[in-house]
Write a protein that holds these residues in place. Structure first.
Motif, PDB file in Angstrom:
ATOM      1  N   LEU A 153       0.866  -1.172   0.000  1.00  0.00           N
ATOM      2  CA  LEU A 153       0.000   0.000   0.000  1.00  0.00           C
ATOM      3  C   LEU A 153       0.908   1.229   0.000  1.00  0.00           C
ATOM      4  O   LEU A 153       2.035   1.167   0.507  1.00  0.00           O
ATOM      5  N   HIS A 154       0.364   2.326  -0.534  1.00  0.00           N
ATOM      6  CA  HIS A 154       1.098   3.587  -0.572  1.00  0.00           C
ATOM      7  C   HIS A 154       2.260   3.518  -1.571  1.00  0.00           C
ATOM      8  O   HIS A 154       3.403   3.296  -1.193  1.00  0.00           O
ATOM      9  N   ALA A 155       1.922   3.686  -2.835  1.00  0.00           N
ATOM     10  CA  ALA A 155       2.942   3.725  -3.891  1.00  0.00           C
ATOM     11  C   ALA A 155       2.547   4.789  -4.904  1.00  0.00           C
ATOM     12  O   ALA A 155       1.379   5.152  -5.007  1.00  0.00           O
ATOM     13  N   HIS A 156       3.534   5.268  -5.607  1.00  0.00           N
ATOM     14  CA  HIS A 156       3.324   6.356  -6.572  1.00  0.00           C
ATOM     15  C   HIS A 156       3.737   5.925  -7.967  1.00  0.00           C
ATOM     16  O   HIS A 156       4.705   5.184  -8.123  1.00  0.00           O
ATOM     17  N   CYS A 157       2.996   6.439  -8.973  1.00  0.00           N
ATOM     18  CA  CYS A 157       3.362   6.191 -10.362  1.00  0.00           C
ATOM     19  C   CYS A 157       3.399   7.530 -11.092  1.00  0.00           C
ATOM     20  O   CYS A 157       3.403   8.591 -10.442  1.00  0.00           O
ATOM     21  N   THR A 164      -5.325   8.238  -3.580  1.00  0.00           N
ATOM     22  CA  THR A 164      -4.717   9.568  -3.442  1.00  0.00           C
ATOM     23  C   THR A 164      -4.007   9.677  -2.102  1.00  0.00           C
ATOM     24  O   THR A 164      -4.473   9.132  -1.102  1.00  0.00           O
ATOM     25  N   GLU A 165      -2.896  10.411  -2.095  1.00  0.00           N
ATOM     26  CA  GLU A 165      -2.258  10.820  -0.840  1.00  0.00           C
ATOM     27  C   GLU A 165      -2.299  12.341  -0.808  1.00  0.00           C
ATOM     28  O   GLU A 165      -1.804  12.997  -1.716  1.00  0.00           O
ATOM     29  N   THR A 166      -2.892  12.884   0.248  1.00  0.00           N
ATOM     30  CA  THR A 166      -2.957  14.343   0.363  1.00  0.00           C
ATOM     31  C   THR A 166      -1.755  14.844   1.163  1.00  0.00           C
ATOM     32  O   THR A 166      -1.066  14.067   1.832  1.00  0.00           O
TER      33      THR A 166
END
Ligand SMILES: [Zn+2]
Length: 439
Positions: free
Chosen positions: A71-75, A130-132
């Motif tokens: 969990l918690h990954a960015h592309c 989304t991560e704010t």
């Protein structure tokens, strides 16, 4: 002539002293990394290999299947990542992941779902999120538009009510802990762990020396038990269930890379996925750039590869099926544990409560009356040190066993397990279970 000879003698001596000084400085800075390269890391890998020969598949007590993922990954959807599916999926396959929950930085106040990657890719379940900036991670798991101008508490309630996932990430920062609706929090985040280092220079040097061969150990160099965050997590769980999960915060962006643009020029990309320069190919480009890889990179020197992040720490979820909805539902129920998978694969680990007939009456995440529990039971595929915590306090420690049982003797409380493995002459935190709630 004599004068020139003298001058040359003086200059050559100065040069020699400078070279020796530079060499000493080089040794002072890189010496520890070379020591790790030749001594510490090979020894750790040898011990790790020996430990893995002791693997025994435990009896399957929990009926649900153990699926692992991150969990918690960015592309590429995030401003600070260029990650594309062509490099993400092979890394996830290599790390044997079943699911990925992304948490990309939004582009605007209106955040439309689904976007970026969503669905099943080569058998891996991918969920966009989304991560704010305030450390909120949401996966609405629906076709919706989130308006981030609205009150955060209302946004959380709506997403949770409509079957989405809401997690607090970057839990080293303050959050609205009393919010009644969020479902879980990071009990580990690779980036959080890095933040408490006094200086990251030794880690960058270690990466330069060791990343190619010992990338996981370079990551482990800055590992710290997150006692402060775990104490917060324990205190929150005394009031209601707050699921503990791990965030990898993968960006694959601490790199120097280059790629050819459509017009034949070369884009150099540096840390945080920022463009360093766009140039016409010159000698440097001709020497350094090769054939583009799956993501289009013709040159790369990488530190935080997707594989290294995906392999470092995982969240295992016990679920009936592998689908986005089922993983979300079981994660929210706390049927999950965190494992530092680079140390050893943790599948087989189970923590549950049995009734007086020896039947499984509750698994991690469940609440059950203490009157219905005869024993708390944990099993591991490797010999470990089981630590049992009740309401945040260690109440039992049993080392070098595969199997642990404990009679709670009618004492209600929040019980969770930490399993440590023995490597490099110390107990290393390996598995963190979610609690069983005895009331
Ligand atoms: Zn992030």
């Amino acid at each position: 002539m004599n004068f020139l000879k003298k001058l040359w003698r003086i200059i050559s001596r100065i040069l020699l002293v400078v070279i020796i000084l530079l060499f000493i400085i080089f040794l002072i800075y890189t010496g520890p990394s070379w020591w790790r390269h030749w001594v510490v890391y090979p020894r750790l890998e040898k011990e790790q290999a020996e430990l893995l020969t002791k693997r025994k598949t435990p009896q399957k007590f929990i009926e649900l299947t153990d699926y692992k993922g991150i969990l918690h990954a960015h592309c590429y959807w995030s401003h600070d990542s260029r990650g594309v599916i062509g490099e993400i999926i092979p890394a996830a396959k290599k790390a044997k992941l079943n699911f990925i929950f992304f948490s990309d930085h939004p582009h605007a106040k209106l955040d439309t779902f689904p976007r970026a990657y969503n669905g099943i890719y080569d058998g891996i379940v991918i969920v966009p999120g989304t991560e704010t900036g305030s450390g909120l991670m949401v996966c609405p798991m629906d076709s919706v538009v989130i308006n981030w101008s609205e009150d955060e508490n209302q946004i959380i309630r709506r997403i949770v009510t409509n079957g989405g996932l809401v997690l607090y990430v970057h839990t080293e920062k303050s959050h609205r802990w009393a919010n009644p609706d969020y479902q879980g929090m990071e009990i580990y985040n690779i980036h959080t762990d890095l933040l408490d280092e006094k200086s990251i220079t030794p880690i960058i040097i270690d990466a330069a020396v060791n990343a190619k061969k010992y990338r996981s150990w370079v990551y482990r160099l800055f590992y710290d038990d997150q006692f402060k965050i775990w104490a917060k997590w324990d205190s929150l769980n005394m009031k209601r269930r707050i699921v503990g999960m791990a965030g990898v915060d993968a960006h694959n962006n601490q790199n120097i890379r280059a790629r050819y643009l459509a017009d034949g020029r070369v884009e150099w990309v540096g840390p945080n996925a920022k463009t360093l320069a766009i140039v016409k190919p010159a000698l440097k480009e001709k020497l350094l750039l090769g054939k583009p890889d799956a993501a289009g990179w013709a040159f790369k020197w990488e530190v935080d590869t997707y594989f290294a992040s995906f392999h470092f720490v995982n969240t295992h979820v016990f679920s009936d099926t592998l689908s986005a909805g089922a993983i979300r539902n079981n994660l929210v129920k706390g049927h999950a544990y965190v494992s530092f998978e680079h140390l050893a694969e943790a599948a087989g680990f189970q923590f549950f409560a049995t009734d007086r007939h020896g039947r499984v009456a509750a698994i991690m995440g469940d609440s059950i009356s203490v009157a219905d529990v005869n024993s708390l039971h944990a099993v591991s595929p490797l010999p470990v040190r089981f630590q049992c915590l009740r309401n945040g306090q260690v109440i039992d420690r049993t080392a070098k066993v595969y199997d642990w049982q404990f009679d709670p003797q009618g004492r209600a409380g929040v019980y969770r397990i930490v399993a440590d493995i023995r490597l490099g002459n110390e107990w290393k935190t390996w598995v963190l279970s979610n609690p069983i709630y005895l009331y």
